[in-house]
Motif scaffolding. Sequence first.
Motif, PDB file in Angstrom:
ATOM      1  N   THR A   1      -4.514  27.725 -38.682  1.00  0.00           N
ATOM      2  CA  THR A   1      -3.075  27.627 -38.881  1.00  0.00           C
ATOM      3  C   THR A   1      -2.425  26.629 -37.933  1.00  0.00           C
ATOM      4  O   THR A   1      -2.517  26.786 -36.721  1.00  0.00           O
ATOM      5  N   GLY A   2      -1.780  25.610 -38.512  1.00  0.00           N
ATOM      6  CA  GLY A   2      -0.978  24.706 -37.703  1.00  0.00           C
ATOM      7  C   GLY A   2      -1.751  23.672 -36.915  1.00  0.00           C
ATOM      8  O   GLY A   2      -1.154  22.833 -36.267  1.00  0.00           O
ATOM      9  N   SER A   3      -3.088  23.709 -36.953  1.00  0.00           N
ATOM     10  CA  SER A   3      -3.849  22.787 -36.109  1.00  0.00           C
ATOM     11  C   SER A   3      -3.689  21.351 -36.600  1.00  0.00           C
ATOM     12  O   SER A   3      -3.317  21.103 -37.747  1.00  0.00           O
ATOM     13  N   THR A   4      -3.977  20.406 -35.707  1.00  0.00           N
ATOM     14  CA  THR A   4      -3.852  19.001 -36.055  1.00  0.00           C
ATOM     15  C   THR A   4      -4.745  18.667 -37.243  1.00  0.00           C
ATOM     16  O   THR A   4      -4.344  17.910 -38.138  1.00  0.00           O
TER      17      THR A   4
ATOM     18  N   GLN B   1      -3.146  19.727 -40.477  1.00  0.00           N
ATOM     19  CA  GLN B   1      -2.041  18.829 -40.841  1.00  0.00           C
ATOM     20  C   GLN B   1      -2.569  17.504 -41.350  1.00  0.00           C
ATOM     21  O   GLN B   1      -2.010  16.914 -42.267  1.00  0.00           O
TER      22      GLN B   1
ATOM     23  N   SER C   1      -3.611  26.324 -27.144  1.00  0.00           N
ATOM     24  CA  SER C   1      -3.122  24.972 -27.428  1.00  0.00           C
ATOM     25  C   SER C   1      -1.630  24.800 -27.146  1.00  0.00           C
ATOM     26  O   SER C   1      -1.230  23.851 -26.489  1.00  0.00           O
ATOM     27  N   ALA C   2      -0.813  25.724 -27.631  1.00  0.00           N
ATOM     28  CA  ALA C   2       0.628  25.534 -27.540  1.00  0.00           C
ATOM     29  C   ALA C   2       1.152  25.656 -26.109  1.00  0.00           C
ATOM     30  O   ALA C   2       2.249  25.221 -25.806  1.00  0.00           O
TER      31      ALA C   2
ATOM     32  N   ARG D   1      -0.496  24.606 -23.224  1.00  0.00           N
ATOM     33  CA  ARG D   1      -1.145  23.785 -22.211  1.00  0.00           C
ATOM     34  C   ARG D   1      -0.146  22.992 -21.370  1.00  0.00           C
ATOM     35  O   ARG D   1      -0.231  22.985 -20.139  1.00  0.00           O
ATOM     36  N   GLU D   2       0.833  22.357 -22.038  1.00  0.00           N
ATOM     37  CA  GLU D   2       1.792  21.534 -21.302  1.00  0.00           C
ATOM     38  C   GLU D   2       2.564  22.358 -20.281  1.00  0.00           C
ATOM     39  O   GLU D   2       2.775  21.936 -19.150  1.00  0.00           O
ATOM     40  N   ASN D   3       2.983  23.555 -20.716  1.00  0.00           N
ATOM     41  CA  ASN D   3       3.786  24.379 -19.813  1.00  0.00           C
ATOM     42  C   ASN D   3       2.981  24.906 -18.640  1.00  0.00           C
ATOM     43  O   ASN D   3       3.487  24.992 -17.521  1.00  0.00           O
TER      44      ASN D   3
ATOM     45  N   GLU E   1       4.283  12.497 -22.552  1.00  0.00           N
ATOM     46  CA  GLU E   1       5.656  12.611 -22.077  1.00  0.00           C
ATOM     47  C   GLU E   1       5.775  13.713 -21.035  1.00  0.00           C
ATOM     48  O   GLU E   1       6.633  13.700 -20.177  1.00  0.00           O
ATOM     49  N   LYS E   2       4.930  14.722 -21.144  1.00  0.00           N
ATOM     50  CA  LYS E   2       5.091  15.878 -20.268  1.00  0.00           C
ATOM     51  C   LYS E   2       3.982  16.035 -19.224  1.00  0.00           C
ATOM     52  O   LYS E   2       4.195  16.630 -18.183  1.00  0.00           O
TER      53      LYS E   2
ATOM     54  N   LYS F   1       2.797  11.769 -27.327  1.00  0.00           N
ATOM     55  CA  LYS F   1       3.767  12.865 -27.197  1.00  0.00           C
ATOM     56  C   LYS F   1       3.426  13.737 -26.011  1.00  0.00           C
ATOM     57  O   LYS F   1       4.293  14.166 -25.258  1.00  0.00           O
ATOM     58  N   ARG F   2       2.123  14.044 -25.873  1.00  0.00           N
ATOM     59  CA  ARG F   2       1.707  14.907 -24.765  1.00  0.00           C
ATOM     60  C   ARG F   2       1.899  14.202 -23.439  1.00  0.00           C
ATOM     61  O   ARG F   2       2.179  14.842 -22.424  1.00  0.00           O
TER      62      ARG F   2
END
Lengths: 224, 283
Positions: B159-162, B165, B93-94, B96-98, B120-121, B117-118
Amino acid sequence: MFDFLDSGQYDVLGAFWVTVQLTLYSAVGSLIWGTVLAGMRVSPVPLLRGFGTAYVNLVRNTPLTLLVLGCSLGLSQTLGIDLAGDTFKETGFRLAVLGLIAYTGTFVCEALRSGINTVPVGQAEAARALGLSFFQVLTLIVLPQAFRAVIAPLANVLIALTKNTTVAATIGVAEAALLMKEMLENEAQAVFAVFAVFALGFVLLTLPTGLLLGWVAKRVAVKR
Amino acid sequence: MKISKAAAAAAVAVALALTATACGGSKQDAASDGGASGGAKDKLVVGIKYDQPGLGLKTPDGKFTGFDVDVATYVAKELGYEPNQIEFKQAVSAERENLIANGDVKFVVATYSINDKRKEKVDFAGPYFLAHQDLLVRADDTSITKAEDLNKKKLCSVTGSTSAQNVKTKLAPEADLLELGGYSECLTGLENKKVDALTTDNSILAGYAAQEKNKGKFKLAGLSLSNENYGIGLKKGDKELQTKINAALKKMVEDGSWQKAVDANLGPANFKSEPAPQITEGS
């Protein structure tokens, strides 16, 4: 670039506070447990020596992630041992501290044992000649000198421990690494900025520890 | 003297072996990357998840299965690539954009929710699937019928997933939430009754419930706690590819392969799939 910090969505300081708490509790615990282990490893009782050696070699060579995950999946979720925690937050924190103590204690033990080796044999022999028991020789004569010799190595263990607390994120303890995962999920456009914030946080935690304890080590070392 | 020489020689040999293998590894990587970004027609690199049964999964024998994989294969076919010309690359997940921005992959099909947000990149094509945040509960559990029920429950997520949150900030701030490294770890707790429900997108949950070893143990609660439109992520500004992928997705829905892929991968476990969503990106 760092505008995600202003959104008020992330409690970076709070997360690092949990990291600090994890470190402190585990540090105290592993210092005690490590000293006990070192005592076992130099004791005249073969059974204790055997247990100490087996424990240290087994646990030290087990990946920390496995230990901490074993605490959560094995102890808590399968066997139902929650260490009197009511919520997952409490339970997770205590299990993480337990795992960290079990692991870090072995390194404290080995550092201490090397410290014990710096104490001249004559010291222990003289103490024995005075009629002190093994326990008295260890706690009154040998360990106080050994501790003063191993402040610097123990500082390294403490720094490693500080960084190792990030493993607690795998069982859901809300410390720095967990918040970083959350931020990476939301702010993937600023991966490097997020990373820099947390790298800086850990530098701020570990660098003073190293400097301070390095200075202490020089001050208290026994000059021979 | 002899011994130390031998030791030194051994050390040199080991060091050489290590550097040699390291070089070999990096060269190989560089070659495959070059092929992808150079736009050569021989290979198409696609980012998928490796750890989500039913969506994107790398099996122990090195094959890839799941709905995302089927979609990726179909789109690749429409772009003119045979299945053996597709190279799947893990897109956690973290990253993918890169992966997309650096040109390491041509596009990403990995439970990738479209959001601003996604965007944007990267740009998106699709959406090709509409998922909702939902709960996986034990098959005999009927105590959760609406979102408010969650406040008294023990939940588990990654942990940390959407989804995690969402629970903490919106859905059920009072719920006792356990965040673990992966959904399989949550399943242990669910089976042992340490947690009451596992929460994330219903597509992912359906994939786990449909696994051979879990059949009959769990079911979906069937709540729609959020809307997640999965899109295919691609390089920002690549309008041509976006149009082509959109056309491919439309064709996949029209000729029935879309529904077939959904049924095959997510079928069991009381999963009511939504009809294929309207394509909204790039128009």
